[in-house]
Design a protein around this motif. Structure first.
Motif, PDB file in Angstrom:
ATOM      1  N   VAL A   1      -6.804  -6.674  -2.452  1.00 33.28           N
ATOM      2  CA  VAL A   1      -6.112  -6.734  -1.163  1.00 33.28           C
ATOM      3  C   VAL A   1      -6.411  -8.074  -0.486  1.00 33.28           C
ATOM      4  O   VAL A   1      -5.503  -8.742   0.020  1.00 33.28           O
ATOM      5  CB  VAL A   1      -6.515  -5.545  -0.260  1.00 33.28           C
TER       6      VAL A   1
ATOM      7  N   LEU B   1      -6.768   1.677   3.622  1.00 34.90           N
ATOM      8  CA  LEU B   1      -7.394   0.595   2.859  1.00 34.90           C
ATOM      9  C   LEU B   1      -8.910   0.754   2.820  1.00 34.90           C
ATOM     10  O   LEU B   1      -9.553   0.373   1.846  1.00 34.90           O
ATOM     11  CB  LEU B   1      -7.002  -0.760   3.445  1.00 34.90           C
TER      12      LEU B   1
ATOM     13  N   MET C   1       0.670  -2.353   3.023  1.00 37.23           N
ATOM     14  CA  MET C   1      -0.255  -2.246   1.884  1.00 37.23           C
ATOM     15  C   MET C   1      -0.847  -0.838   1.823  1.00 37.23           C
ATOM     16  O   MET C   1      -1.008  -0.285   0.735  1.00 37.23           O
ATOM     17  CB  MET C   1      -1.352  -3.301   1.987  1.00 37.23           C
TER      18      MET C   1
ATOM     19  N   LYS D   1      -0.527   1.770  -1.259  1.00 36.63           N
ATOM     20  CA  LYS D   1      -1.711   2.332  -1.918  1.00 36.63           C
ATOM     21  C   LYS D   1      -1.787   3.841  -1.747  1.00 36.63           C
ATOM     22  O   LYS D   1      -2.502   4.516  -2.475  1.00 36.63           O
ATOM     23  CB  LYS D   1      -2.989   1.689  -1.363  1.00 36.63           C
TER      24      LYS D   1
END
Length: 122
Positions: free
Chosen positions: A82, A71, A63, A67
């Motif tokens: 998310v 995060l 992820m 991105k």
């Protein structure tokens, strides 16, 4: 791993194995818990699946790559998204899942629970 067809098959499944944090091993080295994949009638490769907790780390890393930044640097709305994706993938059924996600997002466990509760109310 036999012929050129096997190599093509292995190249095709490698991104999936990498995404789940698995490991590819020759079929003759497969352990009982490994998943042996066959192609055109012969065993092409065995996939050694990760432990669930390791899978969550791989999902979080993927992820972050998607991105393009940590995060923890995302805005609140993106962090909520998310959490929604992770819940759909079962991340919070893993022991210490909430803590692991909270740490990755740079928020408290309480905040993750708030995000989860908001989803249920929506």
């Amino acid at each position: 791993m036999n012929g050129a067809g096997d190599e093509t098959f292995i190249a095709a499944v490698k991104p999936l194995v990498d995404a789940i944090g698995g490991e590819m091993v020759p079929p003759d080295e497969a352990a009982p818990e490994d998943v042996v994949l066959s192609w055109e009638g012969s065993e092409a490769v065995a996939v050694r699946l990760p432990q669930l907790a390791d899978s969550l780390d791989h999902i979080l890393a993927a992820m972050e790559r998607r991105k393009g930044k940590p995060l923890a640097d995302l805005d609140r709305k993106a962090k909520q998204e998310v959490v929604r994706i992770l819940e759909a993938r079962g991340a919070f059924s893993v022991r210490h899942g909430v803590e692991t996600v909270a740490s990755a997002l740079g928020v408290s466990r309480f905040t993750v629970y708030n995000y989860l509760n908001r989803q249920k109310e929506a």
